[in-house]
Write an enzyme that holds these catalytic residues in place. Sequence first.
Site, PDB file in Angstrom:
ATOM      1  N   ASN A  74      -5.208   3.991  -3.281  1.00  0.00           N
ATOM      2  CA  ASN A  74      -6.664   4.244  -3.135  1.00  0.00           C
ATOM      3  C   ASN A  74      -7.263   3.695  -4.512  1.00  0.00           C
ATOM      4  O   ASN A  74      -7.811   4.528  -5.442  1.00  0.00           O
ATOM      5  CB  ASN A  74      -6.814   5.947  -3.249  1.00  0.00           C
ATOM      6  CG  ASN A  74      -6.308   6.348  -1.956  1.00  0.00           C
ATOM      7  OD1 ASN A  74      -6.363   6.018  -0.983  1.00  0.00           O
ATOM      8  ND2 ASN A  74      -5.468   7.257  -2.150  1.00  0.00           N
ATOM      9  N   GLU A 106     -15.350   1.778   5.020  1.00  0.00           N
ATOM     10  CA  GLU A 106     -15.383   2.323   3.604  1.00  0.00           C
ATOM     11  C   GLU A 106     -14.607   3.539   3.399  1.00  0.00           C
ATOM     12  O   GLU A 106     -13.908   4.302   4.400  1.00  0.00           O
ATOM     13  CB  GLU A 106     -16.751   2.792   3.215  1.00  0.00           C
ATOM     14  CG  GLU A 106     -17.208   4.066   3.814  1.00  0.00           C
ATOM     15  CD  GLU A 106     -18.098   3.695   5.204  1.00  0.00           C
ATOM     16  OE1 GLU A 106     -17.589   2.603   5.689  1.00  0.00           O
ATOM     17  OE2 GLU A 106     -18.618   4.381   5.984  1.00  0.00           O
ATOM     18  N   TYR A 115      -0.852   0.036  10.140  1.00  0.00           N
ATOM     19  CA  TYR A 115      -1.196  -0.862   9.038  1.00  0.00           C
ATOM     20  C   TYR A 115      -0.142  -0.607   7.742  1.00  0.00           C
ATOM     21  O   TYR A 115       0.308  -1.661   7.199  1.00  0.00           O
ATOM     22  CB  TYR A 115      -2.455  -0.266   8.448  1.00  0.00           C
ATOM     23  CG  TYR A 115      -2.858  -0.385   6.907  1.00  0.00           C
ATOM     24  CD1 TYR A 115      -3.394  -1.733   6.807  1.00  0.00           C
ATOM     25  CD2 TYR A 115      -2.817   0.347   5.816  1.00  0.00           C
ATOM     26  CE1 TYR A 115      -3.811  -1.923   5.297  1.00  0.00           C
ATOM     27  CE2 TYR A 115      -3.099  -0.015   4.608  1.00  0.00           C
ATOM     28  CZ  TYR A 115      -3.678  -1.140   4.400  1.00  0.00           C
ATOM     29  OH  TYR A 115      -4.124  -1.460   3.233  1.00  0.00           O
ATOM     30  N   ARG A 132      -0.850  13.157  -0.643  1.00  0.00           N
ATOM     31  CA  ARG A 132      -0.089  11.940  -1.163  1.00  0.00           C
ATOM     32  C   ARG A 132      -0.462  11.734  -2.700  1.00  0.00           C
ATOM     33  O   ARG A 132      -1.429  12.024  -3.157  1.00  0.00           O
ATOM     34  CB  ARG A 132      -0.662  10.632  -0.495  1.00  0.00           C
ATOM     35  CG  ARG A 132       0.036   9.294  -0.944  1.00  0.00           C
ATOM     36  CD  ARG A 132      -0.722   8.391  -0.210  1.00  0.00           C
ATOM     37  NE  ARG A 132      -0.029   8.150   0.993  1.00  0.00           N
ATOM     38  CZ  ARG A 132      -0.552   7.620   2.175  1.00  0.00           C
ATOM     39  NH1 ARG A 132      -1.539   6.806   1.824  1.00  0.00           N
ATOM     40  NH2 ARG A 132      -0.067   7.369   3.203  1.00  0.00           N
ATOM     41  N   GLN A 156      -6.997  17.926   2.156  1.00  0.00           N
ATOM     42  CA  GLN A 156      -6.250  16.947   2.120  1.00  0.00           C
ATOM     43  C   GLN A 156      -6.121  16.466   0.606  1.00  0.00           C
ATOM     44  O   GLN A 156      -7.162  16.345   0.082  1.00  0.00           O
ATOM     45  CB  GLN A 156      -6.321  15.926   2.888  1.00  0.00           C
ATOM     46  CG  GLN A 156      -7.669  15.196   3.031  1.00  0.00           C
ATOM     47  CD  GLN A 156      -8.784  15.875   3.882  1.00  0.00           C
ATOM     48  OE1 GLN A 156      -8.583  17.249   3.859  1.00  0.00           O
ATOM     49  NE2 GLN A 156      -9.411  15.293   4.624  1.00  0.00           N
ATOM     50  N   SER A 178       0.910  -1.138  -0.140  1.00  0.00           N
ATOM     51  CA  SER A 178      -0.051  -0.037   0.075  1.00  0.00           C
ATOM     52  C   SER A 178       0.839   1.340  -0.099  1.00  0.00           C
ATOM     53  O   SER A 178       2.073   1.106   0.493  1.00  0.00           O
ATOM     54  CB  SER A 178      -0.895  -0.062   1.186  1.00  0.00           C
ATOM     55  OG  SER A 178      -1.366   1.358   1.479  1.00  0.00           O
ATOM     56  N   ALA A 179       0.301   2.312  -0.527  1.00  0.00           N
ATOM     57  CA  ALA A 179       1.113   3.619  -0.440  1.00  0.00           C
ATOM     58  C   ALA A 179       1.000   4.258   1.194  1.00  0.00           C
ATOM     59  O   ALA A 179       1.781   4.879   1.372  1.00  0.00           O
ATOM     60  CB  ALA A 179      -0.021   4.647  -1.391  1.00  0.00           C
TER      61      ALA A 179
HETATM   62  P1  NAD Z   1     -11.136  -5.702   1.519  1.00  0.00           P
HETATM   63  O1  NAD Z   1     -11.329  -5.316   2.824  1.00  0.00           O
HETATM   64  O2  NAD Z   1     -12.420  -5.440   0.735  1.00  0.00           O
HETATM   65  O3  NAD Z   1     -10.720  -7.065   1.267  1.00  0.00           O
HETATM   66  C1  NAD Z   1      -9.990  -7.835   2.431  1.00  0.00           C
HETATM   67  C2  NAD Z   1     -10.316  -9.151   2.419  1.00  0.00           C
HETATM   68  O4  NAD Z   1      -9.487  -9.920   3.112  1.00  0.00           O
HETATM   69  C3  NAD Z   1     -11.593  -9.148   3.204  1.00  0.00           C
HETATM   70  O5  NAD Z   1     -12.687  -9.766   2.230  1.00  0.00           O
HETATM   71  C4  NAD Z   1     -11.814  -9.702   4.535  1.00  0.00           C
HETATM   72  O6  NAD Z   1     -12.800 -10.586   4.819  1.00  0.00           O
HETATM   73  C5  NAD Z   1     -10.634 -10.532   4.174  1.00  0.00           C
HETATM   74  N1  NAD Z   1      -9.778 -11.234   5.476  1.00  0.00           N
HETATM   75  C6  NAD Z   1      -9.547 -10.342   6.527  1.00  0.00           C
HETATM   76  N2  NAD Z   1      -9.105 -11.101   7.501  1.00  0.00           N
HETATM   77  C7  NAD Z   1      -8.968 -12.377   7.225  1.00  0.00           C
HETATM   78  C8  NAD Z   1      -8.623 -13.414   7.645  1.00  0.00           C
HETATM   79  N3  NAD Z   1      -8.355 -13.420   8.966  1.00  0.00           N
HETATM   80  N4  NAD Z   1      -8.612 -14.670   6.956  1.00  0.00           N
HETATM   81  C9  NAD Z   1      -8.993 -14.625   5.616  1.00  0.00           C
HETATM   82  N5  NAD Z   1      -9.482 -13.378   5.199  1.00  0.00           N
HETATM   83  C10 NAD Z   1      -9.466 -12.342   5.761  1.00  0.00           C
HETATM   84  O7  NAD Z   1      -9.968  -4.960   0.950  1.00  0.00           O
HETATM   85  P2  NAD Z   1      -9.486  -4.456  -0.482  1.00  0.00           P
HETATM   86  O8  NAD Z   1      -9.777  -2.880  -0.711  1.00  0.00           O
HETATM   87  O9  NAD Z   1     -10.079  -5.520  -1.508  1.00  0.00           O
HETATM   88  O10 NAD Z   1      -7.969  -4.539  -0.296  1.00  0.00           O
HETATM   89  C11 NAD Z   1      -7.329  -5.920  -0.744  1.00  0.00           C
HETATM   90  C12 NAD Z   1      -5.853  -5.794  -0.412  1.00  0.00           C
HETATM   91  O11 NAD Z   1      -5.227  -4.645  -1.069  1.00  0.00           O
HETATM   92  C13 NAD Z   1      -5.473  -5.595   1.074  1.00  0.00           C
HETATM   93  O12 NAD Z   1      -4.393  -6.372   1.369  1.00  0.00           O
HETATM   94  C14 NAD Z   1      -5.526  -4.025   1.260  1.00  0.00           C
HETATM   95  O13 NAD Z   1      -4.439  -3.928   2.424  1.00  0.00           O
HETATM   96  C15 NAD Z   1      -4.713  -3.742  -0.174  1.00  0.00           C
HETATM   97  N6  NAD Z   1      -4.799  -2.319  -0.524  1.00  0.00           N
HETATM   98  C16 NAD Z   1      -5.919  -1.754  -0.871  1.00  0.00           C
HETATM   99  C17 NAD Z   1      -6.230  -0.563  -1.243  1.00  0.00           C
HETATM  100  C18 NAD Z   1      -7.388   0.071  -1.611  1.00  0.00           C
HETATM  101  O14 NAD Z   1      -7.541   1.305  -1.751  1.00  0.00           O
HETATM  102  N7  NAD Z   1      -8.349  -0.722  -1.616  1.00  0.00           N
HETATM  103  C19 NAD Z   1      -5.049   0.357  -1.171  1.00  0.00           C
HETATM  104  C20 NAD Z   1      -3.789  -0.233  -0.530  1.00  0.00           C
HETATM  105  C21 NAD Z   1      -3.757  -1.557  -0.297  1.00  0.00           C
END
Ligand code: NAD
Length: 330
Positions: free
Chosen positions: A176, A189, A147, A283, A218, A116-117
Amino acid sequence: MTTKVLVTGAGGFIGSHLASRLKRDGCWVRGADIKEPEFRPSDCDEFLRLDLRSWENCAAATRDIDEVYALAADMGGMGFISSHHSQILYNNAMINFQTMEAAHRNGVRRYLYSSSACVYPEYKQTETDIVPLKEEDAYPAQPQDAYGWEKLITERLCTHYREDYGIETRIVRFHNIFGPYGTWEGGREKAPAALCRKVARAKLIGNHEIEIWGDGEQTRSFCYIDDCLTGICKLMRSDYHEPLNLGQDRMVTINELSDIVADIAGIRISRKHVAGPQGVRGRNSDNTRLRKVLGWEPEISLEEGLARTYAWIEQQVREKVRHERVSSPA
Ligand code: NAD
């Protein structure tokens, strides 16, 4: 031969979209998550409801798998990330360390990790008009939240497993990501979904004032889900193993973002600025390396992506408002 892939977090926003994309691309897809996708059925060939903090579950999820897309994480928008440090650090470290070790023991060949960023240091993000972040800016490290620290340490884990055991790791730093079929209410969200929800509700109930956390000045960049999926697939197939930004490099303020959403909804809004977590002040993604490594960068405009996202969220809000009116008529 068909490639067998595992998508962890396949019940979540990016993971559920990615599973569909990989299916369309001809892979056999196993999804693993503690929950099924909330808004539409999964396209996975096999969906395992598993808690990936458990070693046995990680071993089962990675069995007979060629490639892993590691997206599972306990995460959410700024409100959640800034107030659940211990939970996030513990859960995500457990998930990531055990998924990686299980993948290694089960002979997985390729492993893409979703960073992530949020790994970038706070001291480089103190102004609204900041210099876009290059990959090497992550060090000296000082992420704002637990995080980001956990993301950084799992990036290191990927590097060491590649060097020590030969597993082909890829590390992508999302900036994002937004789109339909993502969390849009409930506290996890993120800004684009929250603003779409607030504007849709304002439109549907006829009160055009919406709340914005902080002064709204921001800045961030936002990347539409389809571009994110294209970037993930290109990176996995590349031979590049250092961390890579994946995002748009057009920076907007949260106030500007809310105006774009209001334009799409066809209403004028007034903003009420309230106290709330805002994250870093500014950012943006520097895409120089992304362009060089993948010969590509995100193409879908913010307006186009938000129009598609808003249409879906307005539908959800409309349904909810209708339900509220039925259950408590005026
Ligand atoms: P999301 O929360 O929709 O998806 C994450 C999933 O992980 C969820 O469905 C959740 O139930 C599952 N999860 C959590 N704990 C768990 C566990 N113990 N066992 C199994 N599954 C588990 O988030 P997303 O937006 O789809 O993000 C996906 C990935 O991308 C994540 O690693 C997030 O940190 C990374 N990320 C997302 C963004 C963004 O803007 N969406 C930005 C930076 C990084």
